[in-house]
Write a protein that holds these residues in place. Structure first.
Motif, mmCIF file in Angstrom:
data_model
loop_
_atom_site.group_PDB
_atom_site.id
_atom_site.type_symbol
_atom_site.label_atom_id
_atom_site.label_comp_id
_atom_site.label_asym_id
_atom_site.label_seq_id
_atom_site.Cartn_x
_atom_site.Cartn_y
_atom_site.Cartn_z
ATOM 1 N N PRO A 125 0.795 -1.237 0.000
ATOM 2 C CA PRO A 125 0.000 0.000 0.000
ATOM 3 C C PRO A 125 0.824 1.282 0.000
ATOM 4 N N GLY A 126 1.891 1.329 0.799
ATOM 5 C CA GLY A 126 2.723 2.543 0.841
ATOM 6 C C GLY A 126 3.347 2.812 -0.523
ATOM 7 N N GLU A 127 3.693 1.749 -1.251
ATOM 8 C CA GLU A 127 4.286 1.903 -2.585
ATOM 9 C C GLU A 127 3.226 2.317 -3.605
ATOM 10 N N ILE A 128 2.029 1.765 -3.450
ATOM 11 C CA ILE A 128 0.953 2.131 -4.383
ATOM 12 C C ILE A 128 0.727 3.642 -4.340
ATOM 13 N N VAL A 129 0.725 4.191 -3.135
ATOM 14 C CA VAL A 129 0.406 5.624 -3.044
ATOM 15 C C VAL A 129 1.606 6.517 -3.359
ATOM 16 N N SER A 159 -16.057 -2.231 -19.083
ATOM 17 C CA SER A 159 -14.944 -2.605 -18.209
ATOM 18 C C SER A 159 -15.377 -2.647 -16.747
ATOM 19 N N SER A 160 -14.722 -3.548 -16.011
ATOM 20 C CA SER A 160 -14.876 -3.593 -14.545
ATOM 21 C C SER A 160 -13.484 -3.471 -13.972
ATOM 22 N N PHE A 161 -13.264 -2.450 -13.190
ATOM 23 C CA PHE A 161 -11.937 -2.242 -12.611
ATOM 24 C C PHE A 161 -11.956 -2.586 -11.121
ATOM 25 N N LEU A 162 -10.915 -3.287 -10.693
ATOM 26 C CA LEU A 162 -10.672 -3.441 -9.258
ATOM 27 C C LEU A 162 -9.702 -2.324 -8.872
ATOM 28 N N MET A 163 -10.141 -1.451 -7.982
ATOM 29 C CA MET A 163 -9.339 -0.276 -7.640
ATOM 30 C C MET A 163 -8.478 -0.585 -6.394
ATOM 31 N N PRO A 164 -7.437 0.209 -6.157
ATOM 32 C CA PRO A 164 -6.567 -0.071 -5.002
ATOM 33 C C PRO A 164 -7.338 -0.203 -3.685
ATOM 34 N N ASN A 165 -8.333 0.673 -3.452
ATOM 35 C CA ASN A 165 -9.097 0.554 -2.206
ATOM 36 C C ASN A 165 -9.914 -0.742 -2.173
ATOM 37 N N GLY A 166 -10.338 -1.219 -3.331
ATOM 38 C CA GLY A 166 -11.062 -2.490 -3.394
ATOM 39 C C GLY A 166 -10.139 -3.640 -3.018
ATOM 40 N N PHE A 167 -8.904 -3.607 -3.536
ATOM 41 C CA PHE A 167 -7.938 -4.655 -3.192
ATOM 42 C C PHE A 167 -7.672 -4.658 -1.687
ATOM 43 N N MET A 168 -7.656 -3.446 -1.094
ATOM 44 C CA MET A 168 -7.394 -3.337 0.354
ATOM 45 C C MET A 168 -8.527 -3.939 1.191
ATOM 46 N N ARG A 169 -9.702 -4.174 0.565
ATOM 47 C CA ARG A 169 -10.767 -4.898 1.296
ATOM 48 C C ARG A 169 -10.474 -6.398 1.297
ATOM 49 N N SER A 170 -9.731 -6.855 0.261
ATOM 50 C CA SER A 170 -9.399 -8.284 0.203
ATOM 51 C C SER A 170 -8.150 -8.594 1.010
ATOM 52 N N VAL A 171 -7.141 -7.736 0.886
ATOM 53 C CA VAL A 171 -5.914 -7.919 1.676
ATOM 54 C C VAL A 171 -5.779 -6.646 2.509
ATOM 55 N N THR A 221 -5.172 -3.959 5.855
ATOM 56 C CA THR A 221 -4.001 -3.534 6.632
ATOM 57 C C THR A 221 -3.644 -4.609 7.657
ATOM 58 N N LYS A 222 -4.660 -5.148 8.307
ATOM 59 C CA LYS A 222 -4.391 -6.179 9.323
ATOM 60 C C LYS A 222 -3.745 -7.413 8.670
ATOM 61 N N ASP A 223 -4.229 -7.786 7.504
ATOM 62 C CA ASP A 223 -3.628 -8.943 6.826
ATOM 63 C C ASP A 223 -2.149 -8.677 6.516
ATOM 64 N N HIS A 224 -1.868 -7.469 6.024
ATOM 65 C CA HIS A 224 -0.468 -7.111 5.749
ATOM 66 C C HIS A 224 0.353 -7.182 7.056
ATOM 67 N N GLN A 225 -0.230 -6.657 8.123
ATOM 68 C CA GLN A 225 0.500 -6.649 9.405
ATOM 69 C C GLN A 225 0.757 -8.073 9.880
ATOM 70 N N SER A 245 -0.769 6.348 7.635
ATOM 71 C CA SER A 245 -1.762 5.616 8.426
ATOM 72 C C SER A 245 -2.744 4.927 7.480
ATOM 73 N N GLU A 246 -3.504 3.991 8.034
ATOM 74 C CA GLU A 246 -4.501 3.265 7.238
ATOM 75 C C GLU A 246 -5.477 4.249 6.581
ATOM 76 N N LYS A 247 -5.885 5.257 7.379
ATOM 77 C CA LYS A 247 -6.854 6.233 6.868
ATOM 78 C C LYS A 247 -6.242 7.067 5.731
ATOM 79 N N GLN A 248 -4.989 7.481 5.929
ATOM 80 C CA GLN A 248 -4.322 8.266 4.872
ATOM 81 C C GLN A 248 -4.223 7.455 3.580
ATOM 82 N N VAL A 249 -3.845 6.190 3.737
ATOM 83 C CA VAL A 249 -3.723 5.333 2.540
ATOM 84 C C VAL A 249 -5.065 5.284 1.817
#
Ligand SMILES: NC(=O)c1ccc[n+]([C@@H]2O[C@H](COP(=O)([O-])OP(=O)(O)OC[C@H]3O[C@@H](n4cnc5c(N)ncnc54)[C@H](O)[C@@H]3O)[C@@H](O)[C@H]2O)c1
Length: 519
Positions: free
Chosen positions: A217-221, A267-279, A281-285, A300-304
């Motif tokens: 996530p930090g790299e995505i942003v 088109s159907s796009f999976l957006m970065p925030n959508g991916f973050m629902r699948s994986v 912050t807690k999963d990353h941690q 922070s999670e909120k900033q991301v």
């Protein structure tokens, strides 16, 4: 007005001297391909890299690299710009072209400046090799004008190029390297063969390409390389290749009476925030350890979440219908994926990482192309390892760096053939098309465009036989534009079907390729 006045009126003549190349953009891609391959062409006395351009902020890094890897060519540094090219840069580069007698410009810079360099090179009557994608537009996922702008950019370049052709013949090749890959032209050959034997075009196609990346996530942003942060993503990264292969496979089966006159894209796009629902912050941690993960992410999670709100697509799925006289005649489904099986298992990438190949990337690619009841072609290419130096020897086997297989399944009884299944490996394709070269197969394919350019400049190839000239990219450029326009429509609650009109004449004098509209 130096920006718009054409300054050439000559005719291209084959040259006996080595062709003189100017490279724009000394980035990871040019280092891996153009710089390396131009050395071979120089040794053969066919071409020479005489100068390279990059941006002032990259001067020290570029000089250091050039001193070791390509000493000799002049290095030119320009201020960072996107579009248009600032007048001071025009003056600077005009002087270089005149003084060094440049024949061909390779545009391998960040795609946001492709159009500016393309228009500048056309004004000089230079030959051009431009990396894909032709252009990108910031905020294409949120702004319909920007999405439509991708097809407008293509038009602007094509118009300038066509105008130049009234005075001087030049090539303007788009480096969509699968056009130089035996596995892909073998597939097009087989599609055309079925069309000739049975009249049947491609009726269905499913393509999946996965970069096998896992950008945290930090790299995505934060990341500027193949970015998401500017409101475009996977479709603008490697996605263009598969819009192009879709067009090439479809085109191989088209005849005058079966050519579609319209394309519909959803088109159907999976957006970065959508991916973050699948994986999450807690999963990353949980995977990397909470403390280390939080320290590395830098937000922070909120900033991301807030930063990701307007970012480009992470994965994209396109449904495409090719229509004739209102009836769907063939369908395509294209999966363009940033993430999938990856070999990344670490948190930090270290100093000066290779953000393309050095971050756990493992490519998986497959295509299934059906021509009615007569043929299904399967292309399968899957790597198991990220860094080629930790891979098994580059054989054609599943999981190795060179894994690439084409299966042709044919209705042999109808076609009067002996076998329903034939399998072609890389070695078979090498033999069939006489392209045997050592090393990583896909890297060798990437030199095809340079060889073709040099062949043309030596008078050994005609323009209309070149594999990837600009005029033949109207459909993939329109598909890219339409993919974004469809997504924007969907997010606005509008009908996501985006139409591309193909009912234009493709004759050179009446060429009006499809535009994607803003409404
Ligand atoms: N065919 C393929 O497999 C493939 C693979 C990777 C990249 N590419 C394409 O190749 C191109 C280059 O890719 P990359 O990964 O090296 O990208 P990159 O983003 O690292 O850019 C390449 C270089 O361009 C320079 N640059 C940026 N703006 C410039 C400007 N205004 N003028 C001059 N130089 C400028 C950057 O400083 C950088 O050194 C892109 O179009 C990319 O899509 C193709």
């Amino acid at each position: 007005m130096p920006l718009i006045t054409p300054i050439v009126a000559a005719v291209s003549e084959p040259t006996a001297k080595p062709a003189r190349f100017l490279l724009v953009g000394v980035g990871p891609h040019a280092k891996r391909t153009f710089i390396k391959h131009l050395k071979v062409l120089k040794d053969e006395g066919k071409a020479e890299l005489v100068a390279a351009v990059d941006v002032i902020p990259n001067q020290a890094r570029t000089e250091e690299y050039a001193a070791v890897h390509f000493p000799g060519p002049e290095l030119i540094f320009v201020p960072m710009f996107r579009d248009p090219m600032p007048p001071s840069v025009v003056v600077q580069l005009d002087e270089v072209v005149a003084r060094l007698g440049i024949d061909c410009v390779i545009i391998s810079a960040e795609p946001e400046c492709h159009k500016a360099y393309g228009l500048w090179a056309i004004r000089h009557g230079l030959h051009v090799i431009m990396d894909k994608p032709i252009t990108v537009r910031r905020n294409a996922v949120t702004d319909i004008s920007q999405a439509a702008g991708i097809s407008e950019d293509y038009h602007e370049l094509l118009e300038a190029y066509n105008e130049l052709q009234t005075r001087k013949e030049t090539f303007f090749l788009i480096n969509s390297h699968r056009r130089y890959h035996p596995g892909f032209y073998c597939t097009s050959d087989m599609i055309a063969e079925i069309q000739a034997k049975t009249g049947c075009p491609v009726t269905n196609l499913v393509s999946t390409h996965c970069d096998g990346l896992w950008r945290l996530p930090g790299e995505i942003v934060d990341q500027h390389y193949h970015p998401f942060r500017y409101g475009y993503g996977k479709v603008s990264h490697s996605g263009y290749h598969f819009l192009d292969t879709t067009y090439l496979f479809m085109k191989a089966g088209w005849s005058a009476s079966k050519r579609p006159d319209e394309i519909e894209v959803v088109s159907s796009f999976l957006m970065p925030n959508g991916f973050m629902r699948s994986v999450t912050t807690k999963d990353h941690q949980d995977i990397f350890g909470a403390e280390a993960y939080d320290a590395t992410t830098g937000h922070s999670e909120k900033q991301v979440e807030e930063l990701m709100e307007t970012m480009g697509e992470y994965d994209a799925m396109l449904q495409i219908a090719f229509k004739r006289e209102g009836e769907v005649v063939s369908t395509a489904h294209i999966n363009l994926l940033h993430t999938g099986f990856s070999r990344r298992s670490w948190l930090e990438n270290g100093k000066n990482p290779d953000l393309y190949k050095g971050v756990g990337r493992v490519k998986h690619e497959s295509h299934e192309v059906r021509s009615g009841p007569f043929q299904t072609i399967v292309i399968d290419s899957r790597q198991a390892n990220d860094k080629h130096d930790r891979s098994k020897p580059s054989t054609a086997e599943l999981g190795s760096d060179n894994h690439f297989e084409v299966q042709s399944w044919r209705n042999c009884d109808v076609l009067g053939e002996s076998d329903p299944l034939k399998v072609y490996t890389v070695a078979d394709l090498d033999r069939r098309y006489d392209t045997q070269l050592p090393g990583i197969y896909s890297e060798n394919v990437k030199r095809g465009i340079l060889w073709e350019a040099v062949d043309y400049l030596k008078g050994n190839k005609l323009l209309n036989k070149m594999a990837s000239n600009l005029a033949d990219h109207s459909v993939p450029a329109a598909l890219m534009s339409a993919a974004y326009a469809s997504h924007v429509r969907r997010t606005l609650g509008l009908n996501p079907i985006t139409r591309i009109d193909l009912s234009y004449s493709s004759s050179r004098c009446n060429h009006s390729p499809p535009l994607v509209h803003k409404c």
